[in-house]
Design an enzyme around this catalytic site. Sequence first.
Site, PDB file in Angstrom:
ATOM      1  N   HIS A 151     -29.156  15.857  26.311  1.00 52.13           N
ATOM      2  CA  HIS A 151     -27.785  15.183  26.600  1.00 52.13           C
ATOM      3  C   HIS A 151     -26.820  16.293  25.887  1.00 52.13           C
ATOM      4  CE1 HIS A 151     -25.469  11.326  27.681  1.00 52.13           C
ATOM      5  NE2 HIS A 151     -24.651  12.353  27.581  1.00 52.13           N
ATOM      6  N   ARG A 159     -26.481  10.427  34.889  1.00 46.38           N
ATOM      7  CA  ARG A 159     -27.077   9.428  34.128  1.00 46.38           C
ATOM      8  C   ARG A 159     -28.539   9.280  34.100  1.00 46.38           C
ATOM      9  NH1 ARG A 159     -23.647  10.392  30.661  1.00 46.38           N
ATOM     10  NH2 ARG A 159     -21.925   8.717  29.920  1.00 46.38           N
TER      11      ARG A 159
HETATM   12  P1  NAP Z   1     -15.926  10.765  38.364  1.00 45.26           P
HETATM   13  O1  NAP Z   1     -14.717  11.530  38.518  1.00 45.26           O
HETATM   14  O2  NAP Z   1     -15.595   9.141  38.216  1.00 45.26           O
HETATM   15  O3  NAP Z   1     -16.695  10.820  39.683  1.00 45.26           O
HETATM   16  C1  NAP Z   1     -17.630  10.077  40.067  1.00 45.26           C
HETATM   17  C2  NAP Z   1     -18.027  10.606  41.319  1.00 45.26           C
HETATM   18  O4  NAP Z   1     -19.183   9.974  42.027  1.00 45.26           O
HETATM   19  C3  NAP Z   1     -16.888  10.187  42.599  1.00 45.26           C
HETATM   20  O5  NAP Z   1     -17.020  11.448  43.330  1.00 45.26           O
HETATM   21  C4  NAP Z   1     -17.453   8.809  43.268  1.00 45.26           C
HETATM   22  O6  NAP Z   1     -16.888   8.896  44.496  1.00 45.26           O
HETATM   23  C5  NAP Z   1     -18.937   9.390  43.098  1.00 45.26           C
HETATM   24  N1  NAP Z   1     -19.614   7.876  43.198  1.00 45.26           N
HETATM   25  C6  NAP Z   1     -19.715   6.811  42.612  1.00 45.26           C
HETATM   26  N2  NAP Z   1     -20.317   5.899  42.960  1.00 45.26           N
HETATM   27  C7  NAP Z   1     -20.672   6.246  44.109  1.00 45.26           C
HETATM   28  C8  NAP Z   1     -21.501   5.573  45.203  1.00 45.26           C
HETATM   29  N3  NAP Z   1     -21.935   4.342  44.983  1.00 45.26           N
HETATM   30  N4  NAP Z   1     -21.771   6.405  46.265  1.00 45.26           N
HETATM   31  C9  NAP Z   1     -21.261   7.761  46.547  1.00 45.26           C
HETATM   32  N5  NAP Z   1     -20.608   8.281  45.359  1.00 45.26           N
HETATM   33  C10 NAP Z   1     -20.366   7.688  44.544  1.00 45.26           C
HETATM   34  O7  NAP Z   1     -16.893  10.936  37.335  1.00 45.26           O
HETATM   35  P2  NAP Z   1     -16.912  12.205  36.406  1.00 45.26           P
HETATM   36  O8  NAP Z   1     -16.133  12.463  35.539  1.00 45.26           O
HETATM   37  O9  NAP Z   1     -17.155  13.416  37.435  1.00 45.26           O
HETATM   38  O10 NAP Z   1     -18.439  12.047  35.790  1.00 45.26           O
HETATM   39  C11 NAP Z   1     -19.487  11.944  36.486  1.00 45.26           C
HETATM   40  C12 NAP Z   1     -20.783  11.506  35.545  1.00 45.26           C
HETATM   41  O11 NAP Z   1     -21.068  12.423  34.726  1.00 45.26           O
HETATM   42  C13 NAP Z   1     -20.229  10.279  34.463  1.00 45.26           C
HETATM   43  O12 NAP Z   1     -20.019   8.939  34.948  1.00 45.26           O
HETATM   44  C14 NAP Z   1     -21.186  10.552  33.210  1.00 45.26           C
HETATM   45  O13 NAP Z   1     -22.326   9.379  33.545  1.00 45.26           O
HETATM   46  C15 NAP Z   1     -21.850  11.951  33.460  1.00 45.26           C
HETATM   47  N6  NAP Z   1     -21.560  12.848  32.540  1.00 45.26           N
HETATM   48  C16 NAP Z   1     -22.631  13.566  31.752  1.00 45.26           C
HETATM   49  C17 NAP Z   1     -22.084  14.275  30.639  1.00 45.26           C
HETATM   50  C18 NAP Z   1     -23.453  15.067  30.103  1.00 45.26           C
HETATM   51  O14 NAP Z   1     -23.185  15.675  28.769  1.00 45.26           O
HETATM   52  N7  NAP Z   1     -24.530  14.812  30.499  1.00 45.26           N
HETATM   53  C19 NAP Z   1     -20.953  14.446  30.314  1.00 45.26           C
HETATM   54  C20 NAP Z   1     -19.850  13.951  31.036  1.00 45.26           C
HETATM   55  C21 NAP Z   1     -20.215  13.061  31.912  1.00 45.26           C
HETATM   56  P3  NAP Z   1     -15.469   8.602  45.013  1.00 45.26           P
HETATM   57  O15 NAP Z   1     -14.813  10.265  44.712  1.00 45.26           O
HETATM   58  O16 NAP Z   1     -15.506   8.548  46.416  1.00 45.26           O
HETATM   59  O17 NAP Z   1     -14.880   7.740  44.087  1.00 45.26           O
END
Ligand code: NAP
Length: 312
Positions: free
Chosen positions: A275, A227
């Site tokens: 994006h 993000r």
């Molecule tokens: P997710 O499964 O919720 O994973 C988030 C990861 O970030 C987890 O490992 C979490 O740690 C870690 N995290 C969150 N807060 C943290 C903090 N304060 N300090 C350290 N680590 C932290 O999310 P996801 O499905 O992988 O997606 C990640 C992000 O990608 C989404 O939220 C979205 O913003 C982005 N995204 C972008 C696109 C694009 O097209 N550009 C598409 C899809 C998603 P824990 O494992 O310990 O909980």
Amino acid sequence: MPVTVYFAAGSAAWREYHDHLPQALTDAGVKAEILLAAPDPAVVDYIVFAPGGDIEDFAPFVNCKAVLNLWAGVERMVGNRTLTQPLARMVDPAMTESMVEWVVGHTLRHHLGMDLHILHQDGIWRNDIKPPIARERTVAVLGLGALGQEAGEALARLNFAVLGWSRSPKSIAGIECHSGEAGLDTVLSRAEIVILLMPLTAETENLMNAARLARLPRGAVLINPGRGPLIDDTALLAALDTGRVGHATLDVFRNEPLPKEHPFWAHPKVTVTPHIAASTRPLTASAVIAENVRRGEAGEPFLYLVDRERGY
Ligand code: NAP
């Protein structure tokens, strides 16, 4: 009685889902009626939603068992105080595949120094710069969730030395996992390529600020498909100008579409992609939505529930 599913993600989304969602619900064994409007909110059992969709006030949906988001990111929904129903985010296998390919592609571009040859077809035989092989290159993935873990594992399969960072401690084969502030310092100080795959929360906003960018090895590359606000834009521009950061490949921004006058567009060390790293794919996402409706009806726990306290 059929289950009532209100598709409130907007008419444009419905054009993509109208073939797939009914079929996925049937395949999951759910007898459902899909509504495109809900004049009587009390009859709605599930809401399929996406930010910018048809509703902002979820309070009238008093019998709704879950709000099922079509997007992975939920930062625009977690602050909605009317949304008290369980909220599930999207983890879509095809979206994950797409993200892994985007991350691997952009990592390899920088690792192999592809621009040198693609952008300089000028008759000069530059064979003096030999890229290292992947095992000699350290790549960090910040965020080891559904997307970050798969991306990190794919990079590890290519033999990159992969460091990972997450909120909770983890153990993942092929990834040297770290957590906590000290862990982040370690990861940043060693990372030649940094990939941001974290959600946007109060804790992660401006994670890559001037102090953290300064910890990177000189010339490190930043790749952000997470993000936009994970990065302090002003600090990044300064770090690019001093050479601390060698290049930034950015897919997400504070304001999208990225305004034409934003300095990122013209900066020689910034690559902007609009994006497109990983969008939700209606065929596979419909199966995820249907599975959650099936679970709700069977009294089983929902998949991919958002923790409102953590914000993701
Ligand atoms: P997710 O499964 O919720 O994973 C988030 C990861 O970030 C987890 O490992 C979490 O740690 C870690 N995290 C969150 N807060 C943290 C903090 N304060 N300090 C350290 N680590 C932290 O999310 P996801 O499905 O992988 O997606 C990640 C992000 O990608 C989404 O939220 C979205 O913003 C982005 N995204 C972008 C696109 C694009 O097209 N550009 C598409 C899809 C998603 P824990 O494992 O310990 O909980």
